[in-house]
Design an enzyme around this catalytic site. Structure first.
Site, short mmCIF file in Angstrom:
data_model
loop_
_atom_site.label_atom_id
_atom_site.label_comp_id
_atom_site.label_asym_id
_atom_site.label_seq_id
_atom_site.Cartn_x
_atom_site.Cartn_y
_atom_site.Cartn_z
N GLU A 125 9.31 9.38 -16.45
CA GLU A 125 7.91 9.81 -16.63
C GLU A 125 7.39 9.43 -18.02
OE1 GLU A 125 9.47 13.78 -15.06
OE2 GLU A 125 7.31 14.02 -14.98
N HIS B 118 0.83 -1.22 0.00
CA HIS B 118 0.00 0.00 0.00
C HIS B 118 0.86 1.27 0.00
CE1 HIS B 118 -3.28 -2.71 1.44
NE2 HIS B 118 -2.29 -3.24 2.12
N LYS C 111 16.36 21.99 -9.89
CA LYS C 111 15.64 20.78 -10.27
C LYS C 111 16.45 19.83 -11.15
CE LYS C 111 11.49 20.34 -10.56
NZ LYS C 111 10.17 20.06 -10.08
N SER D 105 15.18 22.11 -15.13
CA SER D 105 14.01 22.96 -15.31
C SER D 105 14.49 24.31 -15.83
CB SER D 105 13.29 23.14 -13.97
OG SER D 105 12.57 24.36 -13.97
#
Ligand code: ARG
Length: 463
Positions: free
Chosen positions: A295, A161, A288, A282
């Protein structure tokens, strides 16, 4: 393009050529030109068979062979002009063969049809893709094995979970993916074995009156045997669907690993550092480092499953044998195959290059009361409590630790004994994370020696 003159390949009964819109919807050359090497291989096998069976003169077949090789080199060199008026790769090649060797080219289409031709070409193409995907999966499995071997005994939290459950080892987690990708590999191998039958010679749908030798063409093209039913041979696209089905499951596995990498590389987890080569920055936030490849891999499954569903939907309800609907098979499979190959390569690079943050993994492994099950097991083993009671006692100890804002090993013996009087200092030995993982020696368990056994087994299998 041409709507004055009728089609040179099939226009005998037509007074005029097609409307431009007709040509636009009908032509597949824009995408099926990718089948050129397979189409030429199929035609060469067919020409040789026509000569061997005496259906065409050997000298004619020899001209066809040479002409087809010329066309192949023209296509490979990018010197071939594909024509939408000629619809598809099959007629583009045949028409060019006529330019090169003259009317004798017209004998090549004896005892075959574009229906068995396209089924053969496409099977050959999908068969090659099964091999390419298998190689891509093997490379990814090797990268995962490298990670597993380096970190066979590095502790990390195991989750259910997405909540801390029990400590596991980094190697064990990596090897879970090795098992998944190994199943993918065997799915592609199974599909390849099943698709390796040759449709050529089924002709339009019913077979042919010419005394062809289907074993000869089948073997020349590396198939195990000719397909046994001509209607099935021209109307079957199961091989493409099996490829897409196996690709969908594989893409699902990739998306799960990609998701873990996205989570693990976040500032909140810091379980892994992705290499600069496989991350991006970024344009506004200088700090970043984004896991874009992960992704995108996570997202690519959409296209692959989309292709699978699209082709199933195309095939659903089609009467036997060939219908033009089936021309819609190729773009889906081409896109899914390209997408899967790219995703596999990107995942392999990311996994190979990434660095696990061993201290962060260890710190996370020790938090979240991850050894509570070990404590309950100790109460069963050492104090003879029924597991249910041990579970309850442990739950009370967790609640106590939570109230004191500490972890289980930080509870004093007095605190422990306040919950269960028979607990002794020996309990502390099972509350350590290293001991916890080392104890899970059951076959397939997370103990480092089990992980090393699995790494060794897979290294042998992948040589
Ligand atoms: N371009 C066609 C396809 O991909 C080739 C087969 C055409 N056959 C036919 N009878 N029109 O399906």
């Amino acid at each position: 393009m041409s709507n004055q003159s009728s089609n040179q390949m099939w226009g005998g009964r037509f007074a005029s050529g097609p409307d431009a819109i007709m040509e636009a919807i009908n032509a597949s050359i824009g995408f099926d030109q990718r089948l050129a090497p397979q189409d030429i291989a199929g035609s060469r096998a067919h020409a040789a068979m026509l000569a061997a069976t005496g259906i065409v003169e050997c000298s004619d077949a020899e001209q066809m062979r040479k002409g087809l090789l010329t066309i192949l080199s023209e296509i490979e060199a990018g010197n071939f002009e594909f024509s939408a008026a000629l619809e598809d790769i099959h007629m583009n090649v045949e028409s060019r063969l006529t330019d090169i060797i003259g009317p004798v080219a017209g004998r090549l289409h004896t005892a075959r049809s574009r229906n068995d031709q396209v089924a053969t070409d496409f099977r050959l193409w999908v068969r090659d893709q099964c091999d390419a995907v298998e190689a891509g999966l093997t490379a990814l499995m090797r990268a995962l094995l490298g990670q597993a071997e380096a970190g066979a005994d590095w502790v990390m939290p195991g989750f259910t979970h997405l909540q801390t459950a029990q400590p596991v080892t980094w190697g064990h987690h990596m090897m879970a993916y090795v098992e998944m990708f190994a199943r993918d590999r065997s799915r592609f191998q199974d599909a390849r074995a099943r698709m390796n039958e040759c449709p050529l010679g089924a002709a339009a749908l019913a077979g042919t009156g010419f005394a062809i030798d289907r074993d000869m063409t089948a073997h020349a093209l590396g198939f195990d045997r000719p397909m046994a039913n001509s209607l099935d041979a021209v109307s079957d696209r199961d091989f493409a669907l099996e490829f897409l089905g196996a690709s969908s499951i594989c893409a699902m596995h990739l998306s799960r690993l990609a998701e873990e990498l996205v989570i693990w590389s976040s500032a909140q987890f810091r379980f892994v550092m992705l290499s600069d080569r496989f991350s991006t920055g970024s344009s506004i936030m200088p700090q970043k480092k984004n896991p874009d490849a992960a992704e995108l891999i996570r997202a690519k499954i959409g296209r692959i499953v989309g292709a699978n569903i699209a082709l199933l939907t195309v095939m659903k309800g089609l009467p036997l044998a060939y219908s033009k609907d089936m021309q819609e098979d190729k773009e889906q499979v081409f896109d899914a195959a390209d997408t899967l190959m790219l995703a596999l390569a990107a995942m392999e690079g990311m996994v190979r290059d990434m660095t696990a943050n061993r201290p962060a993994l260890a710190a996370a492994a020790a938090s979240g009361f991850s050894t509570a099950t070990d404590l309950a097991d100790w109460l069963v083993r050492e104090l003879g409590l029924p597991f249910r009671e041990a579970h309850h006692v442990t739950g009370s100890l967790v609640a106590r630790a939570e109230a004191l804002e500490c972890d289980l090993p930080d509870l004093s013996l007095a605190e422990m004994q306040a919950v269960h009087g028979q607990i002794t200092t020996a309990v502390y030995s099972v509350l350590g994370v290293e001991n916890s993982v080392a104890s899970r020696r059951s076959y397939g368990g997370t103990a480092p020696d089990q992980v090393r056994r699995q790494v060794a087994r897979w290294k042998d299998l992948l040589v």
